[in-house]
Scaffold this active site. Structure first.
Site, PDB file in Angstrom:
ATOM      1  N   ASN A  22      18.534  72.990   4.529  1.00 23.24           N
ATOM      2  CA  ASN A  22      18.367  71.707   3.614  1.00 23.24           C
ATOM      3  C   ASN A  22      16.966  71.363   4.375  1.00 23.24           C
ATOM      4  OD1 ASN A  22      17.754  69.108   2.873  1.00 23.24           O
ATOM      5  ND2 ASN A  22      20.043  68.168   3.268  1.00 23.24           N
ATOM      6  N   HIS A  59      18.111  69.437  -5.623  1.00 20.76           N
ATOM      7  CA  HIS A  59      17.781  69.562  -4.130  1.00 20.76           C
ATOM      8  C   HIS A  59      18.749  70.242  -3.436  1.00 20.76           C
ATOM      9  CE1 HIS A  59      17.428  68.146  -0.322  1.00 20.76           C
ATOM     10  NE2 HIS A  59      18.554  67.783  -0.069  1.00 20.76           N
ATOM     11  N   CYS A  82      15.361  62.992   0.851  1.00 20.97           N
ATOM     12  CA  CYS A  82      15.603  64.259   0.056  1.00 20.97           C
ATOM     13  C   CYS A  82      15.023  63.972  -1.211  1.00 20.97           C
ATOM     14  CB  CYS A  82      17.022  64.761   0.207  1.00 20.97           C
ATOM     15  SG  CYS A  82      17.634  65.284   1.984  1.00 20.97           S
TER      16      CYS A  82
HETATM   17  O1  UT7 Z   1      20.416  66.219   1.566  1.00 17.87           O
HETATM   18  C1  UT7 Z   1      21.403  65.171   1.546  1.00 17.87           C
HETATM   19  C2  UT7 Z   1      21.846  65.200   2.913  1.00 17.87           C
HETATM   20  N1  UT7 Z   1      23.298  65.819   3.387  1.00 17.87           N
HETATM   21  C3  UT7 Z   1      24.118  66.502   2.404  1.00 17.87           C
HETATM   22  O2  UT7 Z   1      23.937  66.507   1.402  1.00 17.87           O
HETATM   23  C4  UT7 Z   1      25.280  67.002   3.120  1.00 17.87           C
HETATM   24  C5  UT7 Z   1      26.517  66.311   2.602  1.00 17.87           C
HETATM   25  N2  UT7 Z   1      27.679  66.986   3.051  1.00 17.87           N
HETATM   26  C6  UT7 Z   1      28.196  67.952   3.491  1.00 17.87           C
HETATM   27  O3  UT7 Z   1      27.481  69.024   3.032  1.00 17.87           O
HETATM   28  C7  UT7 Z   1      29.374  68.227   4.051  1.00 17.87           C
HETATM   29  O4  UT7 Z   1      30.233  67.133   4.132  1.00 17.87           O
HETATM   30  C8  UT7 Z   1      29.107  68.873   5.500  1.00 17.87           C
HETATM   31  C9  UT7 Z   1      28.810  70.351   5.413  1.00 17.87           C
HETATM   32  C10 UT7 Z   1      28.290  68.052   6.187  1.00 17.87           C
HETATM   33  C11 UT7 Z   1      30.687  68.968   5.942  1.00 17.87           C
HETATM   34  O5  UT7 Z   1      31.550  69.690   5.313  1.00 17.87           O
HETATM   35  P1  UT7 Z   1      32.996  69.229   5.257  1.00 17.87           P
HETATM   36  O6  UT7 Z   1      33.803  69.979   4.507  1.00 17.87           O
HETATM   37  O7  UT7 Z   1      33.027  67.827   4.716  1.00 17.87           O
HETATM   38  O8  UT7 Z   1      33.609  69.270   6.745  1.00 17.87           O
HETATM   39  P2  UT7 Z   1      34.180  68.002   7.653  1.00 17.87           P
HETATM   40  O9  UT7 Z   1      32.854  67.233   7.955  1.00 17.87           O
HETATM   41  O10 UT7 Z   1      35.309  67.393   7.084  1.00 17.87           O
HETATM   42  O11 UT7 Z   1      34.625  68.764   8.832  1.00 17.87           O
HETATM   43  C12 UT7 Z   1      35.596  69.735   8.888  1.00 17.87           C
HETATM   44  C13 UT7 Z   1      35.808  70.465  10.410  1.00 17.87           C
HETATM   45  C14 UT7 Z   1      35.869  69.312  11.496  1.00 17.87           C
HETATM   46  O12 UT7 Z   1      36.973  69.612  12.340  1.00 17.87           O
HETATM   47  P3  UT7 Z   1      38.329  68.962  12.264  1.00 17.87           P
HETATM   48  O13 UT7 Z   1      37.990  67.537  12.635  1.00 17.87           O
HETATM   49  O14 UT7 Z   1      38.996  69.115  10.950  1.00 17.87           O
HETATM   50  O15 UT7 Z   1      38.910  69.720  13.369  1.00 17.87           O
HETATM   51  C15 UT7 Z   1      34.643  69.370  11.848  1.00 17.87           C
HETATM   52  O16 UT7 Z   1      34.716  69.132  13.549  1.00 17.87           O
HETATM   53  O17 UT7 Z   1      34.738  71.280  10.682  1.00 17.87           O
HETATM   54  C16 UT7 Z   1      34.321  70.848  11.944  1.00 17.87           C
HETATM   55  N3  UT7 Z   1      32.978  71.118  12.072  1.00 17.87           N
HETATM   56  C17 UT7 Z   1      32.506  72.341  12.361  1.00 17.87           C
HETATM   57  N4  UT7 Z   1      32.901  73.566  12.629  1.00 17.87           N
HETATM   58  C18 UT7 Z   1      32.398  74.703  12.946  1.00 17.87           C
HETATM   59  C19 UT7 Z   1      32.047  70.532  11.651  1.00 17.87           C
HETATM   60  N5  UT7 Z   1      30.761  70.987  11.644  1.00 17.87           N
HETATM   61  C20 UT7 Z   1      31.010  72.520  12.336  1.00 17.87           C
HETATM   62  C21 UT7 Z   1      30.346  73.624  12.573  1.00 17.87           C
HETATM   63  N6  UT7 Z   1      31.016  74.604  12.846  1.00 17.87           N
HETATM   64  N7  UT7 Z   1      28.891  73.556  12.464  1.00 17.87           N
END
Ligand code: UT7
Length: 326
Positions: free
Chosen positions: A283, A253, A116
């Protein structure tokens, strides 16, 4: 003191026709529009058609940039492409573009991999080569077809990414050596390989002999991204002798609206000066910054003379920043 500046003389972008909405995704995996839009800010993303290659969409962005810059293929001294999704393992997408466009034999063309942060890395290369006098006019492209390396059954990752291409034409121009000059005023690039496993693909040529699927430790990436992009921003502002009060736009980004907002808050840049495209692009990794640049010039946000602060962070980890007066 008079100096050579790397001036952006044209930009272009291309998004594949197919739009995939959050509602579409909710029919493919266990997710919903509410989760995706509140956690990421993404509402839709573009996806390439069957047979539509990375080089195809890059070429469309480049042709638009060349038209806007009013240059011909014979004016290009180099083509640099930032991507992690080339058509083939080798040769490069840059070579494919050079061939399809018909640039003169001998014109250097290469891909650069910094995920990225790739476009910031690529612009740094172009800026240094231009200021050294090695080239006069460069095409710098960021392009991805991330849909090819996303596991469409994994809701943790498949909702985040999109396809697209952006390009700029940069050219040597004379500056006064002050922050009022048009062109690239400062760039910084960084990496920390100890973070290798926190973001990337779970396969590759030497490991699995497949491309693998994107995986990430989302929370670690999120935290690191906010700190790294803020620090890189301060570094380039210091290098150019300006402050955040002097900038017209913050164009980070585009990975997640919450990362973008946190960086904006840390830098104390008012919300109305922050460029956001992640809502309709998702992204797009190395393509996100040139896509946002070209779109913002086309829709009249970024105007001639505007000072734009551009930080990025990605797999590696890699990160960096640049300050450009358009
Ligand atoms: O370009 C650089 C590359 N990447 C990034 O910059 C991404 C950086 N990270 C992020 O943007 C965030 O960490 C994410 C968007 C990937 C995730 O957000 P978060 O607030 O950190 O969520 P999380 O991983 O803590 O997930 C929370 C919950 C989980 O459920 P439980 O375990 O709490 O029951 C996940 O299973 O959300 C669940 N979950 C979803 N639910 C519905 C994860 N993906 C999804 C989804 N739809 N698509």
């Amino acid at each position: 003191m008079k100096c050579i500046r790397t001036k952006v003389i044209g930009s272009g972008h291309y998004l594949p026709a197919k739009v995939l909405t959050n509602d579409d995704l909710s029919k493919m995996v266990d997710t919903n529009d509410e989760w995706i839009s509140t956690r990421t800010g993404i509402r839709s993303r573009h996806i390439v058609a069957e047979g539509e290659l990375t080089s195809d969409i890059a070429l469309k962005a480049l042709e638009m940039a060349m038209k806007n810059a009013n240059i011909s293929k014979d004016d290009l001294d180099i083509i640099i492409v930032a991507t992690l999704t080339p058509d083939n393992t080798t040769p490069t997408v840059a070579a494919r573009i050079a061939g399809k466009l018909g640039v003169k034999s001998g014109t250097p063309a290469f891909d650069l991999g910094a995920a990225c942060s790739g476009f910031v890395y690529a612009m740094t290369m172009a800026d240094n080569m231009i200021r050294l006098g090695q080239v006069k006019t460069a095409a710098v492209i960021g392009v991805e077809t991330l849909s090819n390396i996303v596991n469409w059954e994994d809701r943790n990752t498949c909702v985040l990414f999109g396809d697209g291409a952006g390009a700029v034409i940069v050219q040597a121009s004379e500056g006064e050596g002050t922050s009022k000059d048009q062109g690239v005023l400062a760039t910084r690039i960084y990496a920390d390989g100890t973070q290798y496993d926190n973001l990337g693909t779970d396969g590759g040529i030497a490991t699995t002999r497949t491309a693998g699927y994107v995986h990430m430790n989302g929370k670690e990436v999120f935290k690191f991204a906010v700190g790294a992009m803020s620090e890189a921003s301060h570094a380039v502002l210091n290098d150019a002798g300006v402050t955040t009060a002097d900038i017209d736009w913050l164009l980070p980004h585009q990975a997640n609206i919450r990362i973008i907002s946190s960086v904006g808050q840390k830098l104390e840049v008012p919300e109305e000066k922050v460029i956001v495209t992640v809502d309709h692009h998702g992204n797009t990794s190395a393509a996100s910054i040139p896509l946002a640049i070209s779109e913002s010039i086309a829709n009249g946000k970024i105007k001639s003379g505007d000072l734009v602060l551009i930080p990025a962070m990605g797999a590696g980890f890699t990160w960096g920043g640049m300050l450009i007066r358009f």
